[in-house]
Design a protein around this motif. Structure first.
Motif, PDB file in Angstrom:
ATOM      1  N   VAL A  82       0.843  -1.209   0.000  1.00 22.10           N
ATOM      2  CA  VAL A  82       0.000   0.000   0.000  1.00 22.10           C
ATOM      3  C   VAL A  82       0.871   1.249   0.000  1.00 22.10           C
ATOM      4  O   VAL A  82       0.618   2.206  -0.730  1.00 22.10           O
ATOM      5  CB  VAL A  82      -0.940   0.015   1.226  1.00 22.10           C
ATOM      6  CG1 VAL A  82      -1.796   1.263   1.228  1.00 22.10           C
ATOM      7  CG2 VAL A  82      -1.820  -1.222   1.231  1.00 22.10           C
ATOM      8  N   SER A  83       1.935   1.235   0.810  1.00 17.02           N
ATOM      9  CA  SER A  83       2.737   2.457   0.922  1.00 17.02           C
ATOM     10  C   SER A  83       3.455   2.758  -0.393  1.00 17.02           C
ATOM     11  O   SER A  83       3.515   3.915  -0.814  1.00 17.02           O
ATOM     12  CB  SER A  83       3.735   2.343   2.070  1.00 17.02           C
ATOM     13  OG  SER A  83       4.436   1.122   1.959  1.00 17.02           O
ATOM     14  N   SER A  91      -7.160   4.551  -8.205  1.00 14.75           N
ATOM     15  CA  SER A  91      -6.475   5.844  -8.172  1.00 14.75           C
ATOM     16  C   SER A  91      -5.068   5.692  -8.743  1.00 14.75           C
ATOM     17  O   SER A  91      -4.599   6.541  -9.492  1.00 14.75           O
ATOM     18  CB  SER A  91      -6.436   6.406  -6.756  1.00 14.75           C
ATOM     19  OG  SER A  91      -5.703   5.540  -5.931  1.00 14.75           O
ATOM     20  N   PHE A  92      -4.423   4.591  -8.414  1.00 14.74           N
ATOM     21  CA  PHE A  92      -3.080   4.365  -8.949  1.00 14.74           C
ATOM     22  C   PHE A  92      -3.133   4.324 -10.479  1.00 14.74           C
ATOM     23  O   PHE A  92      -2.341   4.970 -11.169  1.00 14.74           O
ATOM     24  CB  PHE A  92      -2.515   3.044  -8.419  1.00 14.74           C
ATOM     25  CG  PHE A  92      -1.091   2.805  -8.835  1.00 14.74           C
ATOM     26  CD1 PHE A  92      -0.044   3.234  -8.036  1.00 14.74           C
ATOM     27  CD2 PHE A  92      -0.791   2.177 -10.039  1.00 14.74           C
ATOM     28  CE1 PHE A  92       1.270   3.027  -8.424  1.00 14.74           C
ATOM     29  CE2 PHE A  92       0.521   1.972 -10.432  1.00 14.74           C
ATOM     30  CZ  PHE A  92       1.553   2.403  -9.614  1.00 14.74           C
ATOM     31  N   GLN A  93      -4.098   3.583 -10.997  1.00 12.42           N
ATOM     32  CA  GLN A  93      -4.170   3.408 -12.438  1.00 12.42           C
ATOM     33  C   GLN A  93      -4.549   4.703 -13.154  1.00 12.42           C
ATOM     34  O   GLN A  93      -3.994   5.033 -14.191  1.00 12.42           O
ATOM     35  CB  GLN A  93      -5.175   2.288 -12.762  1.00 12.42           C
ATOM     36  CG  GLN A  93      -4.771   1.456 -13.948  1.00 12.42           C
ATOM     37  CD  GLN A  93      -3.350   0.918 -13.830  1.00 12.42           C
ATOM     38  OE1 GLN A  93      -3.015   0.277 -12.835  1.00 12.42           O
ATOM     39  NE2 GLN A  93      -2.525   1.204 -14.814  1.00 12.42           N
ATOM     40  N   THR A 136       2.356   7.964 -17.222  1.00 11.67           N
ATOM     41  CA  THR A 136       3.470   7.150 -16.728  1.00 11.67           C
ATOM     42  C   THR A 136       3.366   5.738 -17.301  1.00 11.67           C
ATOM     43  O   THR A 136       4.257   5.283 -18.013  1.00 11.67           O
ATOM     44  CB  THR A 136       3.468   7.103 -15.190  1.00 11.67           C
ATOM     45  OG1 THR A 136       3.396   8.424 -14.713  1.00 11.67           O
ATOM     46  CG2 THR A 136       4.716   6.418 -14.670  1.00 11.67           C
ATOM     47  N   GLY A 137       2.277   5.069 -16.960  1.00 10.62           N
ATOM     48  CA  GLY A 137       2.075   3.740 -17.506  1.00 10.62           C
ATOM     49  C   GLY A 137       2.475   2.610 -16.583  1.00 10.62           C
ATOM     50  O   GLY A 137       2.588   1.468 -17.012  1.00 10.62           O
ATOM     51  N   ILE A 195       3.002   6.142  -2.509  1.00 10.73           N
ATOM     52  CA  ILE A 195       4.123   7.036  -2.845  1.00 10.73           C
ATOM     53  C   ILE A 195       4.157   7.261  -4.356  1.00 10.73           C
ATOM     54  O   ILE A 195       4.251   8.397  -4.829  1.00 10.73           O
ATOM     55  CB  ILE A 195       5.468   6.431  -2.366  1.00 10.73           C
ATOM     56  CG1 ILE A 195       5.490   6.392  -0.843  1.00 10.73           C
ATOM     57  CG2 ILE A 195       6.644   7.233  -2.889  1.00 10.73           C
ATOM     58  CD1 ILE A 195       6.554   5.487  -0.287  1.00 10.73           C
ATOM     59  N   CYS A 196       4.047   6.172  -5.112  1.00  8.95           N
ATOM     60  CA  CYS A 196       4.081   6.318  -6.569  1.00  8.95           C
ATOM     61  C   CYS A 196       2.911   7.166  -7.053  1.00  8.95           C
ATOM     62  O   CYS A 196       3.078   8.040  -7.902  1.00  8.95           O
ATOM     63  CB  CYS A 196       4.041   4.952  -7.241  1.00  8.95           C
ATOM     64  SG  CYS A 196       5.603   4.091  -7.063  1.00  8.95           S
ATOM     65  N   SER A 197       1.707   6.918  -6.493  1.00  2.00           N
ATOM     66  CA  SER A 197       0.532   7.696  -6.913  1.00  2.00           C
ATOM     67  C   SER A 197       0.784   9.173  -6.730  1.00  2.00           C
ATOM     68  O   SER A 197       0.549   9.979  -7.631  1.00  2.00           O
ATOM     69  CB  SER A 197      -0.697   7.298  -6.096  1.00  2.00           C
ATOM     70  OG  SER A 197      -1.010   5.964  -6.314  1.00  2.00           O
ATOM     71  N   VAL A 198       1.251   9.527  -5.529  1.00  2.00           N
ATOM     72  CA  VAL A 198       1.450  10.944  -5.226  1.00  2.00           C
ATOM     73  C   VAL A 198       2.463  11.558  -6.185  1.00  2.00           C
ATOM     74  O   VAL A 198       2.233  12.629  -6.749  1.00  2.00           O
ATOM     75  CB  VAL A 198       1.909  11.119  -3.760  1.00  2.00           C
ATOM     76  CG1 VAL A 198       2.398  12.539  -3.522  1.00  2.00           C
ATOM     77  CG2 VAL A 198       0.778  10.783  -2.818  1.00  2.00           C
TER      78      VAL A 198
END
Lengths: 480, 480
Positions: free
Chosen positions: B234-235, B304-306, B314-315, B239-242
């Motif tokens: 999850v973390s 949200s990540f996707q 980004t992809g 981090i990547c999402s943000v």
């Protein structure tokens, strides 16, 4: 009596000289055009000199060292400004006023002065040594804004404190219809003075026994905050001016739009919760100009306003946008004759209130007759403004009203005045003049005088008189 | 002229060559000694050539015509891609040269489409280099050169304009070199922060660095076959999402945080739209995928990540969106057309262009209601350049024309329609994954060589936003 040097004998210069001469001031008029000088010296009772006004030598020759004020109103902004700077370098204590038509000069000066407030206070001289810059468009725009703030009912003159002078029409069904002036005080608690009246026969200064009728126009002096209740007494409905159109996206139009947009209060939740009505003027602001470039600029500057690129005399456009149903239309194009005609035309189509920018008070009375509600005479506004700056330092302020029939004069009482120690009752001369306001020395505020008010040395009076009646002023000011 | 162009291109290559120091040190640290030479030899060559050209040109005045500027930028991107493919080819990571070149172009243009089936079997230094290409290409190799070498002088801005994204290109400091330095510094800082965070969240150092490069450059290469999904943390997702979200924002806005010009940020129309689109898309897909993921927060985590991964171009993937409901798939598909913000490292059409078109639509409707009205497009609460709409519509034409041409070429070489169309969009917009055969769980290895070559051209064209490449097809460019 004071000595004033005017550089530039154009329309404003001559007009200003006339007013100052009427008040028995010592005026020197300088212009470098032979014809203008000949013409002016034939008509004006003052020294008129054909020289270059921006030479210190010339100015010293006419006695600038002993003068009280210098007014530079030539066609050239630069000459006006340089003349003031030049004189300021040698005679800093002299009051200097320059007319500046270039808006950038004006705005830059204002901005610099306000940005460096500390620098330009105290011993420091103002920028370029000019005490007051007069920008005709700014003055006109200010006059329009003042009129709009009062519901655009009629011409308004503001005095220093919170007194204002308005011209109101007695509407049919008003409580005032058929009532004598002396009985008016019983109708309301508000303190106000009827200063002059206009009916079909002409205009006059009413005495206590004069009876007012519906359809008469009356000049009213009152406190600013009392104006709404007085208007109610007159039967005038004050409507919210929500839909406002400015015709002409020139300088005046832009200054107006800026002032209106600034006046809009930001939206606050608590206002709705407390049930406060947003009473700001010009909710729907429309700007109309036939010039494409000016329109684009206006649109970019005022995102809240709608801008139309059209000719205001184009009937189909007026129909399209429903301009005829607007609450207020302000005609402020550079074409001053068109303003008059367009205002009259729009008024006839059903626009509630119209304000028109015209060239002089002569045109103003024609515009009034055509049905225009408020007339702003461009040249007189400039002269008025210069006069108001000269006041305080040297002479009293003068406003022309009712198509030039009356003047509102301000003066200070000196020991040689004939009315010192007398009460208003004693000197009263119904129909000739009227003392509107008195400011006692040391008192902060003006007051409306009553019958037993006694005049003392140092009193500052505001009175209304028939134009050109110099005897009254002599009697008051004690000068000859 | 030829010399100046060659000099700048070789200097750019030398700068990129100098960054080989990172993969070499990783190779040394991880004991991948066979990989040192494939990096070291081109690095030394590029540096020698770079220094040579630098010294040779030091006495000549580097003046660059506007036309030569296009040549420099377009040439630089192809040459650098070629240069970047050398270690991939010589180390044996990509046995075929065309694959190595495709991988390199996909890297520098931050597309992130890979031809390598099993990235986990690659040496770590090669994986780092793949991600590092994203990082270099994200902010721009020309910008990097301008920031580091003061050789370009006045011509620098001209060059950077050909490389940066968005319809309105500006510099927020008087000197373009300073602007570039600040942008790269911000970019560098964010990369350091993300690397530290990812390291704390459980990745080892090289992976953390690789993924930060990939995220900030909005590329999409990963060191794992199943991308970020490999970690199932999850973390790390968070981090990547943000950082994907942040990388999709105009980087000059971060500068305004440092200079405390917050109104520049709050007034930024594109930022507001971008945020609006992101949150709407996340909200809708979260609702539609509730059933699949069996809980609001799980659904929110994956969708949200996707969404952020695609809106920022980004992809990365943590889940295969081609298995989602059709409604969500459509949202994802729409995101392919939007892209990030101008001045970010993201690709695609860019939010601001859609915003400009939407505003233009609004203006056109207003113009139908008010035929005489004057309307302009306001971005960031200011009126924008008057012809910005023309620029944007030209961009849309060329974007869609290229998408359809690329789709046609794909279909002509035997791809199915959905694969070819989504592949075309993903290459032109530098996204990475597509749909069907090019979905997030597949890779580009199976494509035939002509398609790969064409995709390489299209990716560079998309990264340079077409105009820089399109000038070469204009006959007047070649006339003297």
């Amino acid at each position: 009596m004071s000595k004033i040097v005017i550089v530039g004998a154009g329309f404003t210069g001559i007009q200003l000289a006339k007013r100052l001469i009427n008040e028995d001031n010592n005026v020197v008029l300088i212009d470098n055009d032979e014809d203008i000088v000949r013409h002016a010296s034939n008509r004006l009772n003052c020294t008129v000199l054909q020289k270059d006004g921006n030479s210190l030598e010339t100015l010293e020759e006419v006695g600038i060292s002993k003068a009280d004020a210098l007014v530079a109103v030539t066609e050239s902004d630069e000459i006006n400004m340089i003349t003031c700077s030049l004189v300021d370098a040698v005679y800093p204590e002299l009051l200097k006023i320059a007319r500046v038509r270039n808006y950038d000069y004006y705005v830059n000066t204002e901005n610099v002065t306000s940005a460096h407030k500390e620098t330009f206070t105290g011993a420091h001289r103002p920028l370029y040594g000019i005490d007051h810059m007069i920008h005709p468009d700014v003055e006109a725009a200010q006059a329009i804004v003042t009129a709009v703030e009062h519901g655009a009912v009629s011409d308004v003159v503001s005095f220093e404190d919170d007194y204002e002078f308005t011209r109101l029409k007695i509407e049919r069904g008003s409580k005032m219809d058929g009532v004598a002036v002396k009985a008016l005080r019983q109708l309301t608690n508000c303190l106000f003075t009827i200063t002059y009246a206009e009916n079909q026969e002409g205009s006059f200064i009413p005495s206590g026994d004069s009876i007012l009728h519906a359809g008469d126009f009356v000049g009213v002096l009152s406190k600013k905050m009392d104006i709404p209740s007085i208007m109610e007494l007159f039967g005038t409905k004050i409507e919210q001016l929500r839909k406002v159109a400015i015709i002409g996206a020139g300088r005046v139009g832009m200054i107006l739009a800026e002032k209106f947009m600034k006046k809009r209060k930001p939206f606050h939740i608590q206002d709705i919760l407390l049930g406060k009505k947003n009473s700001s003027i010009a909710k729907d602001l429309v700007i109309v100009d036939p010039d494409d470039v000016l329109c684009k600029q206006a649109e970019e500057m005022f995102p809240g306003a709608k801008v139309f690129c059209a000719d205001i005399t184009d009937e189909s456009f007026i129909q399209e946008e429903g301009i005829d149903k607007f609450d207020l239309v302000i005609c402020a194009t550079g074409n001053l004759e068109l303003n008059m005609v367009a205002s009259a035309y729009l008024e006839s189509l059903g626009v509630d209130k119209t304000i028109s920018l015209v060239s002089s008070s002569t045109f103003g009375s024609i515009a009034h007759k055509l049905g225009v509600d408020v007339v702003i005479p461009m040249n007189d506004t400039v002269v008025d403004s210069i006069m108001s700056h000269l006041r305080g330092k040297t002479v009293t302020g003068i406003h022309t009203i009712s198509g030039g029939n009356f003047e509102i004069v301000e003066c200070d009482l000196i020991s040689s005045s004939k009315i010192i120690g007398k009460s208003l009752k004693e000197i009263a001369c119904p129909g000739e003049f009227l003392v509107m306001l008195v400011k006692k020395p040391g008192a902060g505020q003006y007051e409306i005088p009553v019958g037993n008010t006694t005049f003392t040395v140092g009193d500052h009076l505001v009175l209304i008189e028939k134009t050109g009646d110099k005897k009254i002023l002599e009697k008051f000011s004690g000068t000859k | 002229m030829f010399f100046t162009v060659a000099r700048i291109v070789f200097l750019i290559v030398a700068i990129v060559g100098a960054t080989f120091v990172m993969p070499i040190s990783v190779a040394a640290a991880c004991g991948e000694y066979s990989c040192i030479l494939p990096f070291a030899i081109p690095m030394v060559c590029s540096l020698v050539l770079g220094v040579l050209f630098f010294v040779l040109g030091i006495k000549k005045k580097a003046t660059l015509s506007t036309r030569a500027g296009f040549v420099v930028v377009a040439l630089a991107w192809f040459v650098v891609s070629l240069f970047g493919s050398i270690p991939l080819y010589t180390s044996g990571a990509c046995p075929r040269f065309i694959d190595a070149f495709f991988e390199s172009v996909s890297g520098f243009t931050t597309t992130g489409a890979t031809v390598i089936c099993d990235v986990e079997s690659l040496p770590r230094c090669i994986n780092l280099w793949r991600c590092q290409m994203h990082w270099l290409g994200g902010m721009g190799i020309v910008a990097l050169t301008v920031a580091l070498l003061p050789i370009l002088g006045v011509g620098g801005f001209q060059l950077i304009k050909n490389e940066t994204t968005g319809p309105e290109k500006g510099k927020f400091t008087p000197k373009i070199a300073t602007t570039s330095k600040i942008l790269w510094f911000i970019y560098f800082g964010m990369t350091v922060v993300e690397t530290i965070l990812l390291r704390i969240a459980g990745m080892d150092f090289v992976d953390a660095l690789s993924h930060s490069f990939s995220t900030l450059g909005t590329g999409g290469f990963s060191t794992k076959n199943s991308s970020i999904a490999y970690y199932d943390s999850v973390s790390i997702d968070l981090i990547c999402s943000v950082f994907m979200f942040l990388a999709g924002i105009n980087f000059s806005l971060y500068y305004y945080i440092f200079t405390k010009k917050f109104s520049e940020i709050t007034d930024n129309s594109e930022l507001k739209t971008y945020v609006g689109i992101v949150f709407t898309a996340i909200f809708i897909t979260t609702l539609f995928e509730l059933k699949k993921y069996g809980g609001f927060f799980t659904s929110l985590r994956y969708t949200s990540f996707q969404v952020l991964s695609l809106v920022s171009t980004t992809g990365f993937s943590t889940s295969d969106y081609t298995l989602w409901s059709y409604a969500s798939q459509l949202i994802i598909f729409v995101l392919f057309f939007i892209g990030g913000s101008s001045g970010s490292t993201a690709g695609g059409v860019k939010t601001v262009r859609w915003l400009i078109l939407a505003k233009q639509l609004h203006n056109e409707i207003l113009r139908m209601i008010h035929p005489h009205g004057v309307f302009s497009i306001k971005l960031n609460k200011r009126a924008g350049r008057k012809d910005v709409v023309f620029n944007v519509s030209a961009f849309f034409f060329i974007f869609f024309a290229l998408v359809f041409l690329t789709t046609f070429i794909g279909c002509a070489f035997g791809l199915d329609l959905l694969t070819s169309f989504s592949g075309s969009l993903t290459m032109v917009g530098n996204f990475g994954p597509g749909f069907n055969l090019l979905g997030p769980s597949n890779n580009c290895g199976f494509l035939c060589d002509p398609i790969k070559v064409w995709y390489c051209i299209v990716m560079v064209a998309g990264r340079l936003e077409f105009f820089t490449m399109a000038v070469f097809f204009c006959p007047s460019f070649w006339k003297k």
